[in-house]
Design a protein around this motif. Structure first.
Motif, mmCIF file in Angstrom:
data_model
loop_
_atom_site.group_PDB
_atom_site.id
_atom_site.type_symbol
_atom_site.label_atom_id
_atom_site.label_comp_id
_atom_site.label_asym_id
_atom_site.label_seq_id
_atom_site.Cartn_x
_atom_site.Cartn_y
_atom_site.Cartn_z
ATOM 1 N N GLN A 101 0.834 -1.207 0.000
ATOM 2 C CA GLN A 101 0.000 0.000 0.000
ATOM 3 C C GLN A 101 0.868 1.255 0.000
ATOM 4 O O GLN A 101 0.544 2.239 -0.660
ATOM 5 C CB GLN A 101 -0.930 -0.003 1.209
ATOM 6 C CG GLN A 101 -2.024 -1.053 1.115
ATOM 7 C CD GLN A 101 -2.777 -1.210 2.425
ATOM 8 O OE1 GLN A 101 -2.182 -1.357 3.482
ATOM 9 N NE2 GLN A 101 -4.099 -1.183 2.344
ATOM 10 N N LYS A 102 1.969 1.221 0.725
ATOM 11 C CA LYS A 102 2.852 2.389 0.747
ATOM 12 C C LYS A 102 3.484 2.611 -0.621
ATOM 13 O O LYS A 102 3.582 3.740 -1.100
ATOM 14 C CB LYS A 102 3.932 2.217 1.819
ATOM 15 C CG LYS A 102 3.373 2.330 3.232
ATOM 16 C CD LYS A 102 4.430 2.111 4.279
ATOM 17 C CE LYS A 102 3.827 2.230 5.685
ATOM 18 N NZ LYS A 102 4.783 1.967 6.749
ATOM 19 N N ARG A 103 3.904 1.544 -1.262
ATOM 20 C CA ARG A 103 4.513 1.688 -2.595
ATOM 21 C C ARG A 103 3.517 2.234 -3.614
ATOM 22 O O ARG A 103 3.899 2.940 -4.529
ATOM 23 C CB ARG A 103 5.062 0.349 -3.075
ATOM 24 C CG ARG A 103 6.463 0.048 -2.591
ATOM 25 C CD ARG A 103 7.088 -1.118 -3.347
ATOM 26 N NE ARG A 103 6.308 -2.328 -3.260
ATOM 27 C CZ ARG A 103 6.381 -3.206 -2.257
ATOM 28 N NH1 ARG A 103 7.226 -3.007 -1.279
ATOM 29 N NH2 ARG A 103 5.625 -4.281 -2.244
ATOM 30 N N SER A 104 2.240 1.917 -3.451
ATOM 31 C CA SER A 104 1.236 2.372 -4.419
ATOM 32 C C SER A 104 0.979 3.883 -4.304
ATOM 33 O O SER A 104 0.497 4.501 -5.254
ATOM 34 C CB SER A 104 -0.081 1.615 -4.225
ATOM 35 O OG SER A 104 -0.789 2.123 -3.101
ATOM 36 N N ASN A 105 1.283 4.469 -3.149
ATOM 37 C CA ASN A 105 1.080 5.913 -2.925
ATOM 38 C C ASN A 105 -0.345 6.362 -3.205
ATOM 39 O O ASN A 105 -0.577 7.494 -3.615
ATOM 40 C CB ASN A 105 2.052 6.751 -3.765
ATOM 41 C CG ASN A 105 3.415 6.844 -3.137
ATOM 42 O OD1 ASN A 105 3.568 6.644 -1.948
ATOM 43 N ND2 ASN A 105 4.415 7.156 -3.958
ATOM 44 N N GLU A 106 -1.312 5.494 -2.985
ATOM 45 C CA GLU A 106 -2.710 5.875 -3.229
ATOM 46 C C GLU A 106 -3.317 6.594 -2.030
ATOM 47 O O GLU A 106 -4.325 7.279 -2.169
ATOM 48 C CB GLU A 106 -3.550 4.634 -3.571
ATOM 49 C CG GLU A 106 -3.179 4.034 -4.912
ATOM 50 C CD GLU A 106 -3.959 2.764 -5.232
ATOM 51 O OE1 GLU A 106 -4.775 2.325 -4.399
ATOM 52 O OE2 GLU A 106 -3.721 2.222 -6.315
ATOM 53 N N ASN A 107 -2.735 6.411 -0.852
ATOM 54 C CA ASN A 107 -3.233 7.051 0.367
ATOM 55 C C ASN A 107 -2.051 7.489 1.221
ATOM 56 O O ASN A 107 -0.963 6.947 1.098
ATOM 57 C CB ASN A 107 -4.094 6.085 1.189
ATOM 58 C CG ASN A 107 -5.263 5.558 0.406
ATOM 59 O OD1 ASN A 107 -5.176 4.492 -0.176
ATOM 60 N ND2 ASN A 107 -6.346 6.293 0.371
ATOM 61 N N ILE A 108 -2.335 8.426 2.121
ATOM 62 C CA ILE A 108 -1.301 8.877 3.047
ATOM 63 C C ILE A 108 -1.947 9.132 4.404
ATOM 64 O O ILE A 108 -3.066 9.651 4.479
ATOM 65 C CB ILE A 108 -0.595 10.149 2.511
ATOM 66 C CG1 ILE A 108 0.562 10.561 3.428
ATOM 67 C CG2 ILE A 108 -1.582 11.301 2.330
ATOM 68 C CD1 ILE A 108 1.454 11.652 2.822
ATOM 69 N N CYS A 109 -1.282 8.724 5.467
ATOM 70 C CA CYS A 109 -1.750 9.031 6.820
ATOM 71 C C CYS A 109 -1.293 10.453 7.137
ATOM 72 O O CYS A 109 -0.103 10.716 7.340
ATOM 73 C CB CYS A 109 -1.179 8.039 7.836
ATOM 74 S SG CYS A 109 -2.020 6.447 7.802
ATOM 75 N N ALA A 110 -2.254 11.361 7.179
ATOM 76 C CA ALA A 110 -1.942 12.784 7.303
ATOM 77 C C ALA A 110 -1.338 13.152 8.649
ATOM 78 O O ALA A 110 -0.692 14.191 8.776
ATOM 79 C CB ALA A 110 -3.202 13.612 7.059
ATOM 80 N N CYS A 111 -1.501 12.306 9.655
ATOM 81 C CA CYS A 111 -1.017 12.670 10.988
ATOM 82 C C CYS A 111 0.502 12.558 11.123
ATOM 83 O O CYS A 111 1.094 13.311 11.890
ATOM 84 C CB CYS A 111 -1.693 11.827 12.060
ATOM 85 S SG CYS A 111 -1.286 10.073 12.030
ATOM 86 N N VAL A 112 1.111 11.629 10.427
ATOM 87 C CA VAL A 112 2.551 11.421 10.618
ATOM 88 C C VAL A 112 3.367 11.447 9.324
ATOM 89 O O VAL A 112 4.552 11.776 9.358
ATOM 90 C CB VAL A 112 2.841 10.080 11.346
ATOM 91 C CG1 VAL A 112 2.363 10.126 12.780
ATOM 92 C CG2 VAL A 112 2.251 8.901 10.592
ATOM 93 N N SER A 113 2.763 11.076 8.207
ATOM 94 C CA SER A 113 3.545 10.961 6.977
ATOM 95 C C SER A 113 3.812 12.322 6.369
ATOM 96 O O SER A 113 3.055 13.266 6.554
ATOM 97 C CB SER A 113 2.827 10.048 5.976
ATOM 98 O OG SER A 113 2.806 8.736 6.493
ATOM 99 N N ARG A 114 4.896 12.384 5.632
ATOM 100 C CA ARG A 114 5.316 13.645 5.045
ATOM 101 C C ARG A 114 5.694 13.408 3.592
ATOM 102 O O ARG A 114 5.552 12.300 3.068
ATOM 103 C CB ARG A 114 6.497 14.234 5.839
ATOM 104 C CG ARG A 114 6.180 14.420 7.318
ATOM 105 C CD ARG A 114 7.242 15.224 8.026
ATOM 106 N NE ARG A 114 7.386 16.567 7.518
ATOM 107 C CZ ARG A 114 6.628 17.593 7.910
ATOM 108 N NH1 ARG A 114 5.692 17.432 8.804
ATOM 109 N NH2 ARG A 114 6.823 18.803 7.397
ATOM 110 N N ALA A 115 6.212 14.439 2.957
ATOM 111 C CA ALA A 115 6.596 14.310 1.555
ATOM 112 C C ALA A 115 7.747 15.254 1.254
ATOM 113 O O ALA A 115 8.086 16.134 2.057
ATOM 114 C CB ALA A 115 5.412 14.622 0.643
#
Ligand code: FES
Length: 130
Positions: A101-115
Motif C-alpha cells: 500500500q505504501k509503494r502504491s502511494n494511493e493514500n497517506i496518513c496525514a497525521c505522521v507521513s510527510r513528503a
C-alpha cells in the motif's frame, strides 16, 4: 524502522509465513529528512505549505478541511486521505499501511507521513455538501 523492514524481508526471504513474525513498533521517523512540503487540494486551487514542525493533519484541520483522526501516531489509519498526484516523493511514516500500500502511494496518513515536493490530495470534503 529500516532494521524492522530488513528483518521482515529476511523473514519472508527465508520462506517463513509473515503472520508468524511478531514485532512491535512505536512509530516511524521516516526515510527522508523532515522538511517543508506542499499539499495541493484536488479541484480547489488551494495549496498549503506544511512546515517542518507541523503535521499535514494539523495544517489541513486548522485550514478548515475537516480530516478525521484518532491516534495521531500513524497506527489507526483514520486520518488516511487519497493521494491524486505526487511531484516528489512520499515518506510514509505510519505503521498502518503495508509495504504494498505504501509503494502504491494511493493514500497517506496525514497525521505522521510527510513528503518531499508537492502532493495533490483529495480530503473528500465537499464545500457544497456542507
Ligand atoms: S490518526 Fe491514527 S493513523 Fe493518523
Amino acid at each position: 524502522m529500516p532494521m524492522l523492514v530488513a528483518a521482515r524481508h529476511a523473514w519472508i526471504g527465508a520462506g517463513r509465513p509473515l503472520p508468524d513474525l511478531r514485532c512491535e513498533t512505536f512509530g516511524s521517523s521516516g526515510s527522508l529528512p523532515t522538511e517543508t512540503f506542499r499539499v495541493r487540494l484536488k479541484d480547489s486551487g488551494i495549496e498549503l505549505e506544511i512546515p517542518r514542525e507541523r503535521s499535514m493533519l494539523d495544517v489541513l484541520n486548522t485550514s478548515g478541511h475537516d480530516v478525521m483522526y484518532d491516534c495521531k501516531r500513524g497506527e489507526c489509519g483514520l486520518c488516511a486521505i487519497d493521494v491524486i498526484d505526487v511531484e516528489g516523493e512520499i515518506d510514509h511514516r505510519d505503521v498502518f499501511f503495508c509495504d504494498h500500500q505504501k509503494r502504491s502511494n494511493e493514500n497517506i496518513c496525514a497525521c505522521v507521513s510527510r513528503a518531499r515536493g508537492t502532493i495533490t490530495v483529495d480530503t473528500l470534503l465537499r464545500a457544497d455538501a456542507i
